[in-house]
Structures are given as structure tokens and as C-alpha cells.
Design a protein around this motif. Structure first.
Motif, PDB file in Angstrom:
ATOM      1  N   VAL A 200      49.076  15.382 -17.766  1.00 45.19           N
ATOM      2  CA  VAL A 200      47.989  14.943 -18.642  1.00 45.19           C
ATOM      3  C   VAL A 200      46.956  14.203 -17.806  1.00 45.19           C
ATOM      4  N   SER A 201      45.681  14.504 -18.039  1.00 44.22           N
ATOM      5  CA  SER A 201      44.609  13.847 -17.296  1.00 44.22           C
ATOM      6  C   SER A 201      44.321  12.474 -17.889  1.00 44.22           C
ATOM      7  N   GLU A 202      43.689  11.622 -17.083  1.00 44.73           N
ATOM      8  CA  GLU A 202      43.284  10.313 -17.581  1.00 44.73           C
ATOM      9  C   GLU A 202      42.315  10.461 -18.746  1.00 44.73           C
ATOM     10  N   GLU A 203      41.411  11.432 -18.660  1.00 43.16           N
ATOM     11  CA  GLU A 203      40.455  11.639 -19.741  1.00 43.16           C
ATOM     12  C   GLU A 203      41.159  12.013 -21.045  1.00 43.16           C
ATOM     13  N   SER A 204      42.154  12.896 -20.979  1.00 42.75           N
ATOM     14  CA  SER A 204      42.895  13.273 -22.185  1.00 42.75           C
ATOM     15  C   SER A 204      43.681  12.095 -22.739  1.00 42.75           C
ATOM     16  N   CYS A 205      44.234  11.266 -21.852  1.00 36.07           N
ATOM     17  CA  CYS A 205      44.933  10.058 -22.306  1.00 36.07           C
ATOM     18  C   CYS A 205      44.006   9.187 -23.151  1.00 36.07           C
ATOM     19  N   ARG A 206      42.788   9.005 -22.667  1.00 35.69           N
ATOM     20  CA  ARG A 206      41.867   8.096 -23.338  1.00 35.69           C
ATOM     21  C   ARG A 206      41.244   8.715 -24.583  1.00 35.69           C
ATOM     22  N   ARG A 207      40.773   9.973 -24.462  1.00 41.76           N
ATOM     23  CA  ARG A 207      40.051  10.585 -25.565  1.00 41.76           C
ATOM     24  C   ARG A 207      40.982  11.164 -26.620  1.00 41.76           C
ATOM     25  N   MET A 208      41.883  12.051 -26.206  1.00 49.11           N
ATOM     26  CA  MET A 208      42.711  12.753 -27.169  1.00 49.11           C
ATOM     27  C   MET A 208      43.811  11.877 -27.745  1.00 49.11           C
ATOM     28  N   THR A 212      44.643   3.140 -23.979  1.00 56.80           N
ATOM     29  CA  THR A 212      43.741   2.240 -23.270  1.00 56.80           C
ATOM     30  C   THR A 212      44.485   1.609 -22.098  1.00 56.80           C
ATOM     31  N   GLY A 213      43.707   1.008 -21.192  1.00 57.01           N
ATOM     32  CA  GLY A 213      44.291   0.334 -20.047  1.00 57.01           C
ATOM     33  C   GLY A 213      44.157   1.158 -18.787  1.00 57.01           C
ATOM     34  N   THR A 214      44.872   0.766 -17.761  1.00 58.62           N
ATOM     35  CA  THR A 214      44.867   1.480 -16.494  1.00 58.62           C
ATOM     36  C   THR A 214      45.688   2.766 -16.636  1.00 58.62           C
ATOM     37  N   PRO A 215      45.543   3.715 -15.691  1.00 56.29           N
ATOM     38  CA  PRO A 215      46.401   4.908 -15.735  1.00 56.29           C
ATOM     39  C   PRO A 215      47.888   4.553 -15.754  1.00 56.29           C
ATOM     40  N   GLU A 216      48.270   3.541 -15.006  1.00 54.50           N
ATOM     41  CA  GLU A 216      49.672   3.134 -14.980  1.00 54.50           C
ATOM     42  C   GLU A 216      50.114   2.622 -16.357  1.00 54.50           C
ATOM     43  N   GLU A 217      49.270   1.834 -16.997  1.00 54.00           N
ATOM     44  CA  GLU A 217      49.614   1.313 -18.322  1.00 54.00           C
ATOM     45  C   GLU A 217      49.701   2.438 -19.352  1.00 54.00           C
ATOM     46  N   MET A 218      48.824   3.430 -19.241  1.00 56.10           N
ATOM     47  CA  MET A 218      48.860   4.543 -20.192  1.00 56.10           C
ATOM     48  C   MET A 218      50.108   5.396 -20.006  1.00 56.10           C
ATOM     49  N   ASP A 219      50.528   5.613 -18.758  1.00 55.13           N
ATOM     50  CA  ASP A 219      51.749   6.378 -18.518  1.00 55.13           C
ATOM     51  C   ASP A 219      52.960   5.663 -19.106  1.00 55.13           C
ATOM     52  N   ARG A 220      53.047   4.391 -18.896  1.00 55.27           N
ATOM     53  CA  ARG A 220      54.175   3.631 -19.459  1.00 55.27           C
ATOM     54  C   ARG A 220      54.139   3.674 -20.986  1.00 55.27           C
ATOM     55  N   ALA A 221      52.936   3.623 -21.558  1.00 54.57           N
ATOM     56  CA  ALA A 221      52.811   3.699 -23.015  1.00 54.57           C
ATOM     57  C   ALA A 221      53.295   5.051 -23.543  1.00 54.57           C
ATOM     58  N   PHE A 222      52.971   6.136 -22.832  1.00 55.68           N
ATOM     59  CA  PHE A 222      53.455   7.461 -23.222  1.00 55.68           C
ATOM     60  C   PHE A 222      54.982   7.476 -23.245  1.00 55.68           C
ATOM     61  N   CYS A 223      55.600   6.937 -22.209  1.00 55.49           N
ATOM     62  CA  CYS A 223      57.055   6.971 -22.120  1.00 55.49           C
ATOM     63  C   CYS A 223      57.701   6.027 -23.127  1.00 55.49           C
ATOM     64  N   HIS A 224      56.976   4.998 -23.539  1.00 54.54           N
ATOM     65  CA  HIS A 224      57.468   4.136 -24.619  1.00 54.54           C
ATOM     66  C   HIS A 224      57.446   4.895 -25.938  1.00 54.54           C
ATOM     67  N   ASP A 225      56.359   5.631 -26.182  1.00 57.83           N
ATOM     68  CA  ASP A 225      56.241   6.394 -27.427  1.00 57.83           C
ATOM     69  C   ASP A 225      57.183   7.589 -27.458  1.00 57.83           C
ATOM     70  N   TYR A 226      57.416   8.185 -26.279  1.00 63.91           N
ATOM     71  CA  TYR A 226      58.244   9.393 -26.177  1.00 63.91           C
ATOM     72  C   TYR A 226      59.257   9.186 -25.051  1.00 63.91           C
ATOM     73  N   PRO A 227      60.376   8.517 -25.341  1.00 66.75           N
ATOM     74  CA  PRO A 227      61.329   8.158 -24.284  1.00 66.75           C
ATOM     75  C   PRO A 227      62.040   9.351 -23.649  1.00 66.75           C
ATOM     76  N   ASN A 228      61.838  10.545 -24.207  1.00 64.22           N
ATOM     77  CA  ASN A 228      62.388  11.757 -23.587  1.00 64.22           C
ATOM     78  C   ASN A 228      61.633  12.154 -22.322  1.00 64.22           C
TER      79      ASN A 228
END
Length: 341
Positions: A200-208, A212-228
Motif C-alpha cells: 500500500v502506498s503512503e498516498e492510499s494510506c492517507r486518502r483511501m 494520519t501520522g508518519t508512514p511508520e505510524e500508519m503501518d502500525r495502525a493497519f496492523c492494529h486494525d488487521y492483526p492478521n
């Protein structure tokens, strides 16, 4: 993982690309060159070239264009065992036209893929024995965007491969010309609970996905939402001009809670950027399938992407030895030989 017939099977549209001679314009050229391509074929081809066994589930018209693409699939060392042939009167292959760019004119793409044969694919056309044959299954948001039917089939395939023990890899690969953001968001959210490796691109993380936050914070947020999700990979391309890019990426391992990156491949001589993102996915998937190592995955992903930019056509043509040498050169400081000989 246990031994399987395939390391990776992908699902998606295989297309015909038409482009004028390099640096000519679509509206003025009198001739077009044809190439086979498509995101999932590009990924399967890249992983195969690096030394693993791959196949593709796709649907092609039973005519000369379909045979041309089938032959390119075979030439790329990708299995054609799961090609579905469309004999209907309105069978057609998806097309796209590509025009190379030169600063300040950007490259451009025109799609002509509506109602292509794969948009009418049916689950009953797919051999159910395929689900237990592979270690990993991959598809992308481009396939989901083609039609409601391809979306439904993709979700069923993901569930079936997952139930058979395969890892699931998915590239968001959002294309605004193919579908709207809201439909994409709602569709992909249905898939994310099954995904092990996410591109997933940084742009897709933010827009789609409205992170929010840094790329590192967004990746951790994804894994929090989807622990698989075990691995998240994001390319980081700097476009200097249509013919000069720099590239690196960020790979996150949830198990290690660690980020992997490296110095950019700087000032890449871009011959053709189409397929370079798919080459990146191929390198990352190879690194995980072969070594189960996020560091290796990041290195192979960066090298395959950078190298694909330097060759014409959608499909990669670099094997394991070439990519390994490029990785070694990238990590070597000081003067190096200018030629392989």
C-alpha cells in the motif's frame, strides 16, 4: 511451509499493451508495438525469473490475441495451466495504449478494457484443485476494479486459498480511472482481514484509508486494525523527470515490530516505468517465499523495481544472478567496474 506444486499463484487480467515507437505521440504515430502485460502476470513473471514456481489464473479470448498472450506467459516461465478460454462471440482481450514521456510531458495511459473476457469469469470455470497447490496467492486492486464480478470472484478465491493454507498477498494499487475511492475502500476492507502481506502506498494510506501520522505510524495502525497482516510494504519513488527516478521502500514486519529500508537507487535511467511497481511486489514476495526475511524482501524488491525501469515492456527480464549482483553493487562503496565482463 509444506511443499506445494507452486510457490505463488496470481489472479488477474492479462492484457495487450500497444505503444508508439519510443518518444512518439499516440495521436501522430502510424504504428504500434504490442506487448503482453497486466499486474498479476508481471508479478508472477518476476517471481518466476528469480527462481520460484508460479502460475496465473486468467481468462483470455480463444483467438490469435489470446494465443499471443499465452505464449508470452509461457515465455515468462509462468504456468498456463489455469488459463480459461473464452469462446463467446463477444470475447475480447483488454487493451491499453502507453505513451512515453519526456520532461515536461508526462507519460500517459489510455485504457480500452471494458467488458474484456475476464470480467465475465465464473467460479465454476476455475479448477478447485488449484487451492491446495500453492504456498501463496496474490491479486491486486486493479483486478477488483474491473467489474463487480471480478471483485466477487477475487474475494471467493482469497477465502478458498486461505482455507487451503496459502498466504495471501494483496496490492492496493488504486487506479482512479478504473473505479471511485469509496467503492475501492469498501471493497478492499472486505479483503484486508484475510491478507498476510499488504502492499500500500503512503498516498492510499492517507486518502483511501484516511490514516494520519508518519508512514511508520500508519503501518502500525493497519496492523492494529488487521492483526492478521504480517508484512506491509510501501514503495517510495522520487520522480526527478520522466527519464530519471530515485527509488527505495519501507517494509514493516509486525512480528518484529521493525522497519526495513535502505539508501535510494539514485538517478535510475528510466527506459519504461510500466511494471516497475509490480516488479517491486515480485521482489518482496520472492524474499519472503525464499528466505522468510523482511530485510531480504526489501532488498530484492528495491533492486527488481529499479532494474525493471531500465528495460522496455511490462514484463521483467532480470534473473536471480543479475538482481543479486545489483544488490551487491548497491551495497558496495567506492569505485566499481562499469561493465559486466
Amino acid at each position: 511451509m509444506e511443499n506445494k506444486s507452486f510457490d505463488l499463484i496470481t489472479y488477474g487480467e492479462t492484457m495487450l499493451r500497444l505503444n508508439p515507437p519510443v518518444n512518439q505521440r499516440i495521436m501522430r504515430t502510424d504504428s504500434f508495438e504490442k506487448h503482453a502485460g497486466g499486474a498479476e502476470l508481471n508479478v508472477a513473471s518476476g517471481v518466476s525469473l528469480l527462481g520460484l514456481r508460479t502460475g496465473i489464473i486468467t481468462r483470455l479470448p480463444q483467438n490469435e490475441l489470446g494465443v499471443f498472450i499465452k505464449n508470452r506467459i509461457r515465455f515468462s516461465s509462468v504456468s498456463d495451466d489455469y488459463i480459461i478460454w473464452d469462446n463467446s462471440p463477444d470475447a475480447r482481450v483488454g487493451l491499453y495504449f502507453y505513451e512515453n514521456g519526456a520532461y515536461p510531458r508526462k507519460p500517459s495511459v489510455i485504457y480500452d478494457r471494458k467488458n474484456s473476457s475476464i470480467t465475465k469469469i465464473k467460479m465454476e470455470e476455475i479448477n478447485p484443485k488449484v487451492y491446495g497447490k500453492t504456498r501463496m496467492f496474490y491479486t491486486s486492486g486493479i483486478t477488483l476494479a474491473l467489474s463487480e464480478n471480478t471483485r466477487n470472484v477475487a474475494l471467493e478465491l482469497i477465502k478458498n486459498f486461505k482455507n487451503a493454507g496459502a498466504k495471501i498477498a494483496f496490492d492496493v494499487n488504486y487506479r482512479a480511472t478504473l473505479w471511485d475511492e469509496e467503492t475501492a475502500r469498501e471493497t478492499i476492507k472486505k479483503i484486508l482481514p484475510y491478507v498476510d502481506i499488504l502492499f500500500v502506498s503512503e498516498e492510499s494510506c492517507r486518502r483511501m484509508f484516511q490514516k494520519t501520522g508518519t508512514p511508520e505510524e500508519m503501518d502500525r495502525a493497519f496492523c492494529h486494525d488487521y492483526p492478521n497482516i504480517e508484512i506491509i510494504a510501501s514503495s517510495q519513488r522520487e520522480v526527478i523527470s520522466p527519464k530519471s527516478h530515485s527509488f527505495t521502500s519501507l517494509v514493516y514486519s509486525r512480528e518484529n515490530d521493525k522497519f526495513y529500508t535502505e539508501e535510494q537507487y539514485k538517478n535510475i535511467d528510466v527506459v519504461d516505468r510500466i511494471g516497475s511497481g509490480d516488479a517491486y511486489c515480485a521482489g518482496v514476495l520472492f524474499g519472503m517465499l525464499k528466505y522468510n526475511d523482511p530485510q531480504k524482501a526489501m532488498e530484492f524488491g528495491n533492486a527488481t523495481c529499479a532494474t525493471k525501469n531500465t528495460v522496455f515492456g511490462d514484463l521483467p527480464i532480470s534473473d536471480f544472478d543479475e538482481i543479486s549482483g545489483i544488490i551487491k553493487s548497491h551495497h558496495t562503496k567506492g569505485k566499481q567496474s562499469e561493465m559486466n565482463r
